[in-house]
Scaffold this active site. Structure first.
Site, mmCIF file in Angstrom:
data_model
loop_
_atom_site.group_PDB
_atom_site.id
_atom_site.type_symbol
_atom_site.label_atom_id
_atom_site.label_comp_id
_atom_site.label_asym_id
_atom_site.label_seq_id
_atom_site.Cartn_x
_atom_site.Cartn_y
_atom_site.Cartn_z
ATOM 1 N N CYS A 1 13.467 10.305 7.501
ATOM 2 C CA CYS A 1 13.215 9.865 8.882
ATOM 3 C C CYS A 1 14.467 10.007 9.730
ATOM 4 O O CYS A 1 14.393 10.344 10.903
ATOM 5 C CB CYS A 1 12.723 8.430 8.879
ATOM 6 N N GLU B 1 9.263 15.687 15.685
ATOM 7 C CA GLU B 1 9.778 15.569 14.329
ATOM 8 C C GLU B 1 9.063 16.573 13.433
ATOM 9 O O GLU B 1 7.838 16.553 13.332
ATOM 10 C CB GLU B 1 9.526 14.150 13.830
ATOM 11 N N GLU C 1 9.193 0.953 11.121
ATOM 12 C CA GLU C 1 10.281 1.928 10.910
ATOM 13 C C GLU C 1 9.623 3.295 11.006
ATOM 14 O O GLU C 1 8.902 3.684 10.108
ATOM 15 C CB GLU C 1 10.906 1.765 9.519
ATOM 16 N N LYS D 1 0.870 -1.183 0.000
ATOM 17 C CA LYS D 1 0.000 0.000 0.000
ATOM 18 C C LYS D 1 0.902 1.226 0.000
ATOM 19 O O LYS D 1 1.428 1.633 1.030
ATOM 20 C CB LYS D 1 -0.888 -0.034 1.242
HETATM 21 P P1 NAP Z 1 2.033 8.196 7.809
HETATM 22 O O1 NAP Z 1 0.916 9.150 7.828
HETATM 23 O O2 NAP Z 1 2.314 7.386 9.003
HETATM 24 O O3 NAP Z 1 1.779 7.271 6.543
HETATM 25 C C1 NAP Z 1 2.570 6.176 6.225
HETATM 26 C C2 NAP Z 1 1.734 5.156 5.502
HETATM 27 O O4 NAP Z 1 0.741 4.647 6.382
HETATM 28 C C3 NAP Z 1 0.981 5.718 4.304
HETATM 29 O O5 NAP Z 1 0.937 4.756 3.284
HETATM 30 C C4 NAP Z 1 -0.406 5.950 4.884
HETATM 31 O O6 NAP Z 1 -1.411 5.964 3.918
HETATM 32 C C5 NAP Z 1 -0.532 4.749 5.787
HETATM 33 N N1 NAP Z 1 -1.550 4.883 6.816
HETATM 34 C C6 NAP Z 1 -2.043 6.019 7.383
HETATM 35 N N2 NAP Z 1 -2.985 5.714 8.292
HETATM 36 C C7 NAP Z 1 -3.099 4.361 8.311
HETATM 37 C C8 NAP Z 1 -3.895 3.447 9.036
HETATM 38 N N3 NAP Z 1 -4.783 3.856 9.955
HETATM 39 N N4 NAP Z 1 -3.761 2.121 8.802
HETATM 40 C C9 NAP Z 1 -2.870 1.685 7.905
HETATM 41 N N5 NAP Z 1 -2.102 2.499 7.169
HETATM 42 C C10 NAP Z 1 -2.190 3.833 7.379
HETATM 43 O O7 NAP Z 1 3.416 8.872 7.511
HETATM 44 P P2 NAP Z 1 3.762 9.848 6.306
HETATM 45 O O8 NAP Z 1 3.193 11.164 6.685
HETATM 46 O O9 NAP Z 1 3.394 9.245 5.010
HETATM 47 O O10 NAP Z 1 5.384 9.852 6.385
HETATM 48 C C11 NAP Z 1 6.075 10.667 7.260
HETATM 49 C C12 NAP Z 1 6.467 9.912 8.532
HETATM 50 O O11 NAP Z 1 7.079 8.660 8.236
HETATM 51 C C13 NAP Z 1 7.491 10.646 9.340
HETATM 52 O O12 NAP Z 1 7.152 10.612 10.696
HETATM 53 C C14 NAP Z 1 8.798 9.889 9.111
HETATM 54 O O13 NAP Z 1 9.746 9.988 10.095
HETATM 55 C C15 NAP Z 1 8.324 8.510 8.929
HETATM 56 N N6 NAP Z 1 9.276 7.757 8.105
HETATM 57 C C16 NAP Z 1 10.083 6.822 8.702
HETATM 58 C C17 NAP Z 1 11.017 6.102 7.965
HETATM 59 C C18 NAP Z 1 11.903 5.070 8.590
HETATM 60 O O14 NAP Z 1 12.575 4.353 7.893
HETATM 61 N N7 NAP Z 1 11.935 4.958 9.896
HETATM 62 C C19 NAP Z 1 11.114 6.324 6.598
HETATM 63 C C20 NAP Z 1 10.297 7.291 6.016
HETATM 64 C C21 NAP Z 1 9.385 7.999 6.782
HETATM 65 P P3 NAP Z 1 -1.879 7.400 3.292
HETATM 66 O O15 NAP Z 1 -0.655 8.139 2.949
HETATM 67 O O16 NAP Z 1 -2.653 7.046 2.108
HETATM 68 O O17 NAP Z 1 -2.699 8.030 4.373
#
Ligand code: NAP
Ligand code: MG
Length: 497
Positions: free
Chosen positions: A300, A400, A266, A191
């Site tokens: 991240c 963050e 992650e 996804k």
């Molecule tokens: P996010 O809102 O957590 O979204 C990540 C993924 O989860 C997206 O595909 C999102 O779908 C999905 N998602 C959202 N709500 C969900 C739910 N209730 N159930 C299942 N899936 C769900 O994060 P983001 O805003 O895309 O990315 C930024 C964050 O990711 C930052 O905090 C960053 O630090 C972290 N990050 C961490 C790493 C690492 O390797 N540790 C790498 C990259 C990013 P939708 O987008 O369609 O809502």
């Protein structure tokens, strides 16, 4: 829309012009509901195209296909054949590298040249690294203290994996999950993030071209609360591999507990980047700028807290300002651009709000601090920003931001430094700039971080585990550790008496 016609390459134009399908059970299809959603170019906010909007029923089809493939052709495929397919996929990504890099650039905003050299190249390297693994997954003979017992372990795939991907490195994060999962013998439903679905969908086409059996890889675009939640709740999904925010990761782990699904997370970070008094200041400043401003800070592991020894604060700030002056913000497809926009209006508003909070909590703005206007006003651009004199407990030191905002903290001695560097709920990464070997090793041991980079930052390799301590998550991407998280260990006891 004119922009699209004149600036995109023919290969990208052709991809955007067709009705893009998502990969389910070996075919490119529309969502069952027929619904589609838009993805835009963050450099100007304009719509690029639409993609299928998967709902629970589409996830159900994909999960069933993945389950059938796991118990069918894929499950019985010889390891060498599995490895060859991964290698073939790497070749196809390489053959289409320029198109993929451009798609990543227009969908996410990042410079296309960076997307080619990093996102796409690292995806290729990752696929090739894991293509070598299926033929090397072995077990152990165990020296048990019982007579006539032959005991050995077998590594077996956990089953069907649900991979949930963020928008900052859309293709690369997709491959970071896919490559080890497939190498381990799992099947996968991916996804992608709603903001950046394009490269994953293009990868889906290449998966078909590579010749993977139907159902082994499924890629369903849609929204987190709909498609993502359906994946987490689906009874045929055995494991969720997630990269994204800590808030969503926590919710996923909670929901996955109902079925005792395996979970790896992650998550976010607020990583300290530390400059010791003996560091080479110009190298440290270049490294610190790269650590926070690369990918417009949406990394991240970004080095978002710079801890500088008081004795070198002034030259460090001067050197950092000189680094910032070299940054050239712009549209990612412009060859001169070194910093693209933030991914969305939402992210742009979020960064703006954080800088406002920092200002209200007493931060001195060394540079930046505002959205970029002029020619770039219609995109989600933000100035590279440095904040100074912020208390450790200020919001901008703790949360963050995920944008081009660096917080500089000043310290006096090593013990204080370690305590303050670790005073975060996160523990993803840390950087150390020094020529003193003994301090470098002391800090490498003492810092709460899954990766410590000494005199470098954000170095990655397919062989090397990457993941978090504390609220940055658990499980590792990269290397043998990534493979292990997609496998069970089975112990086999044979009584030879
Ligand atoms: P996010 O809102 O957590 O979204 C990540 C993924 O989860 C997206 O595909 C999102 O779908 C999905 N998602 C959202 N709500 C969900 C739910 N209730 N159930 C299942 N899936 C769900 O994060 P983001 O805003 O895309 O990315 C930024 C964050 O990711 C930052 O905090 C960053 O630090 C972290 N990050 C961490 C790493 C690492 O390797 N540790 C790498 C990259 C990013 P939708 O987008 O369609 O809502
Ligand atoms: Mg987009």
């Amino acid at each position: 829309m004119e922009q699209i016609v004149y600036t995109h390459s023919p290969a990208v134009r052709a991809f955007l012009a067709k009705e893009i399908g998502m990969l389910v059970n070996g075919r490119l299809i529309a969502a069952e509901s027929g619904k589609r959603f838009e993805t835009c170019d963050p450099a100007d906010g304009k719509r690029l195209t639409t993609v299928p909007q998967a709902a629970a029923s589409d996830i159900d089809l994909a999960a069933k296909a993945a389950h059938a493939a796991f118990h069918g052709e894929w499950g019985s495929m010889l390891p060498a054949t599995r490895g060859n397919l991964l290698w073939r996929l790497a070749d196809l990504v390489e053959q289409n590298a320029d198109q993929l890099a451009e798609l990543e650039s227009i969908d996410n905003g990042k410079p296309a040249a960076f997307a080619r050299a990093v996102d796409v190249q690292w995806a290729i390297d990752h696929l090739r690294y894991f293509a070598g693994w299926p033929t090397k997954i072995d077990g152990e003979n165990l020296p048990v203290s019982q007579p006539d017992m032959h005991v050995y372990t077998r590594k077996q795939p956990v089953g069907v994996v649900g991979a949930i991907i963020p928008w900052n490195f859309p293709l690369l994060m997709c491959v970071w999950k896919l490559a080890p999962a497939l190498a381990a013998g799992c099947t996968v439903v991916v996804k992608p993030a709603e903001q950046t679905p394009l490269t994953a969908l293009r990868l889906g086409e290449l998966v078909i071209e590579a010749g993977f059996p139907a159902g082994v890889v499924n890629i369903c675009t849609g929204f987190g609360e709909e498609a993502g939640a359906a994946l987490v709740g689906h009874p045929l999904i055995d494991k969720i591999a997630f990269t994204g925010s800590t808030a969503v990761g926590r919710e996923i782990a909670r929901r996955a507990a109902d079925d005792i699904k395996h979970v790896s997370l992650e998550l976010g970070g607020k990583s300290p980047n530390i400059v010791l008094p003996d560091a080479d200041i110009s190298r440290a400043a270049a490294g610190a700028a790269q650590a926070i401003f690369y990918e417009t800070g949406q990394v991240c592991s970004a080095g978002s807290r710079l801890l500088v020894h008081r004795s070198i604060l002034e030259p460090m700030i001067e050197a950092l300002k000189a680094e910032v002056a070299k940054i050239n913000p712009g549209r990612g497809t412009n060859a001169a651009t070194t910093m693209g926009p933030l991914v969305s209006k939402e992210q742009h508003d979020r960064v703006k709000k954080y800088v406002e909070i920092g200002r209200n909590q007493g931060a001195e703005i060394v540079c930046g601090g505002r959205p970029i206007d002029g020619d770039l006003a219609s995109g989600f651009f933000f100035e590279p920003t440095i904040l100074l004199n912020v208390p450790d407990d200020a919001t901008v030191c703790q949360e963050e931001i995920f944008g081009p905002v660096l917080v500089v903290q000043v310290y006096d001695d090593l013990d204080e430094l370690i305590r303050r560097a670790n005073a975060s709920e996160y523990g993803l990464a840390a950087g150390v700039w020094t020529r003193d070997l003994s301090n470098a090793h002391k800090l490498a041991a003492a810092l709460d971080a899954g990766s410590v980079w000494v005199n470098c930052y954000n170095s990655f390799d397919p062989s090397t585990p990457f993941g978090g301590f504390k609220k940055s998550g658990y499980g590792r991407d990269g290397g043998r550790a990534a493979l292990d998280k997609f496998m069970h260990t089975k112990s086999v006891w044979m009584n030879l008496a």
